[in-house]
Design an enzyme around this catalytic site. Structure first.
Site, PDB file in Angstrom:
ATOM      1  N   HIS A   1      41.391  18.416  55.767  1.00  0.00           N
ATOM      2  CA  HIS A   1      43.303  19.211  55.834  1.00  0.00           C
ATOM      3  C   HIS A   1      42.715  21.531  55.716  1.00  0.00           C
ATOM      4  O   HIS A   1      43.223  22.147  56.429  1.00  0.00           O
ATOM      5  CB  HIS A   1      44.701  19.015  55.072  1.00  0.00           C
ATOM      6  CG  HIS A   1      45.247  19.895  55.507  1.00  0.00           C
ATOM      7  ND1 HIS A   1      45.523  21.822  54.672  1.00  0.00           N
ATOM      8  CD2 HIS A   1      46.775  19.520  55.266  1.00  0.00           C
ATOM      9  CE1 HIS A   1      46.328  22.055  55.013  1.00  0.00           C
ATOM     10  NE2 HIS A   1      47.342  20.389  55.628  1.00  0.00           N
ATOM     11  N   ASP A   2      42.418  21.650  54.475  1.00  0.00           N
ATOM     12  CA  ASP A   2      41.792  22.830  54.626  1.00  0.00           C
ATOM     13  C   ASP A   2      40.269  23.380  54.801  1.00  0.00           C
ATOM     14  O   ASP A   2      39.953  24.053  55.104  1.00  0.00           O
ATOM     15  CB  ASP A   2      41.898  23.330  53.039  1.00  0.00           C
ATOM     16  CG  ASP A   2      43.118  23.733  52.181  1.00  0.00           C
ATOM     17  OD1 ASP A   2      44.240  22.945  53.661  1.00  0.00           O
ATOM     18  OD2 ASP A   2      43.577  23.969  51.869  1.00  0.00           O
ATOM     19  N   THR A   3      39.976  21.941  55.515  1.00  0.00           N
ATOM     20  CA  THR A   3      37.753  22.547  55.855  1.00  0.00           C
ATOM     21  C   THR A   3      38.035  22.280  56.926  1.00  0.00           C
ATOM     22  O   THR A   3      38.793  22.149  58.147  1.00  0.00           O
ATOM     23  CB  THR A   3      37.078  21.523  54.992  1.00  0.00           C
ATOM     24  OG1 THR A   3      37.546  20.667  54.580  1.00  0.00           O
ATOM     25  CG2 THR A   3      37.675  22.182  53.386  1.00  0.00           C
TER      26      THR A   3
ATOM     27  N   ILE B   1      43.062  17.759  49.118  1.00  0.00           N
ATOM     28  CA  ILE B   1      42.951  18.465  50.556  1.00  0.00           C
ATOM     29  C   ILE B   1      41.692  19.239  51.039  1.00  0.00           C
ATOM     30  O   ILE B   1      42.054  19.778  52.171  1.00  0.00           O
ATOM     31  CB  ILE B   1      44.061  19.722  49.971  1.00  0.00           C
ATOM     32  CG1 ILE B   1      45.174  20.136  51.205  1.00  0.00           C
ATOM     33  CG2 ILE B   1      43.323  20.640  49.170  1.00  0.00           C
ATOM     34  CD1 ILE B   1      45.653  19.352  51.699  1.00  0.00           C
TER      35      ILE B   1
END
Length: 394
Positions: A224-226, A219
């Site tokens: 997505h989270d970066t 992730i």
């Protein structure tokens, strides 16, 4: 001024959240890492390859939630683009993430409009059924998945990006499309082909990588989270050396690097997608292709290459499932010229059994048994799918 200074100094200090910094998860893509939970329990069997018409191995690597222009402006993606074909009119099918993944292997997202836990019934077919009919080997490689065939919703492991922080949820089922289908998850031999990156390292070293592969970074590494620059650093660590490794990128390997969706539902769902690999002719490297493609095109292209049957769903939709041009031109397949590109950025409006906004009672629709797919073979219907319930007979 002195009063103002006193007020400022008396305010509590507020620190902005620090964005994670990329850390290589291991020594390299062909070596196992302690940052992944559990060592591999052995390689896949080495299987005799089934020749394709244009390529003998198809690898798709999915990243997350990025607008075309953002990825296209990245130095890493620009470097990769010089080695392949940039498909400038490639579109995701909907929002959010999970329905795009589901559609890319099953030909439909069945109205799904969220990232919840789903288990699609065993009588709904996937690309696996088509591949196995022709004995074409396949596997899914999921970074940071704990064990082979893991069916859990998510998994938190040690945060190798910040070892002093709490465990981090790096694996998510919603990005592992085939395990969402019970026709795969409930069959042990199929579930065992859902493997992590330690397994990948073992498989490549045993010359056991299959012919069809679905690869999902964790992730953080998938953006997505970066962000896309973080994903670019991951690609430099993982993909760049593999492009030079004949065990991965053989002379007939085609690689699709794509994103699940763009980052804004206010614009149409154009995503950066790139064809790489030694199957791409040298004269086409560094070029662009403006043909209209969607995630269904990965299905139709694989079907066309190996002369497979179809799923009788979105993979046979002539508008949405054009075959990648470099393949279609070699096989003589005629793509549809799409002038008015459909809007696929709308979420939650498509009816289906997985759309709780409309009806949970809607049955899973039958495949179109009269459809003509790009591979020329018949529509696959699972033996436990009751066509007569819909007044149909194969």
């Amino acid at each position: 001024m002195k009063v103002l200074a006193t007020l400022v100094l008396s305010l509590p200090l507020v620190f902005a959240a620090q964005a994670p910094v990329f850390v290589p998860p291991g020594p390299g893509p062909t070596e196992q890492s302690d940052n992944y939970v559990g060592k591999s329990n052995g390689s896949l069997p080495v299987e005799f390859p089934v020749p394709g018409r244009v390529f003998n191995r198809f690898i798709q690597i999915w990243l997350e939630n990025t607008n075309f222009a953002v990825a296209n402006s990245s130095a890493v993606f620009q470097t990769l683009a010089q080695q392949g074909i940039t498909m400038t009119n490639y579109f995701a099918l909907t929002h959010p993430s999970e329905p795009n993944y589901v559609a890319a292997v099953g030909g439909d997202f069945f109205g799904m409009a969220d990232d919840n836990l789903y288990m699609i019934p065993s009588n709904i077919s996937t690309i696996v059924d088509l591949l196995e009919e022709r004995r074409i080997s396949w596997a899914s490689y999921q970074e940071s998945m704990p064990t082979d065939g893991f069916t859990g919703f998510s998994f938190a492991s040690e945060n190798y990006l910040n070892t002093s922080a709490a465990p981090l949820t790096l694996y998510w089922r919603k990005h592992n499309p085939l395990i969402i289908y019970n026709s795969v998850a409930d069959i042990p031999s199929r579930a065992a082909r859902h493997r992590n990156f330690n397994d990948f390292a073992v498989d490549i070293n045993h010359h056991a990588l299959p012919q069809w592969m679905f690869v999902t970074p964790n992730i953080e590494n998938d953006a997505h989270d970066t962000n896309v620059d973080f994903a670019g650093q991951f690609l430099q660590y993982w993909l760049f050396p593999l492009l030079k490794d004949v065990r991965f990128n053989g002379p007939d390997t085609l690689i699709l690097l794509t994103f699940d969706e763009n980052g804004s539902s206010s614009i149409n769902n154009n995503i950066f997608s790139l064809l790489l690999g030694n199957a791409v002719p040298k004269e086409l490297r560094g070029t662009t292709d403006s043909t209209y493609f969607t995630h269904y095109s990965s299905l139709s292209t694989v079907q066309n290459n190996w002369g497979l049957g179809s799923l009788g769903r979105g993979d046979t939709n002539k508008t949405l499932a054009n075959v990648f041009s470099m393949v279609a031109e070699r096989t003589g397949y005629r793509n549809l010229k799409v002038v008015d590109i459909p809007l696929t950025n709308i979420s939650g409006k498509t009816p289906g059994p997985l759309n709780s906004n409309i009806s949970l009672q809607t049955p899973f629709p039958p495949p179109n048994i009269h459809a003509k797919g790009a591979g020329g073979g018949p529509v696959f219907v699972a033996r436990n799918f009751n066509l007569s319930h819909f007044g149909l007979h194969h």
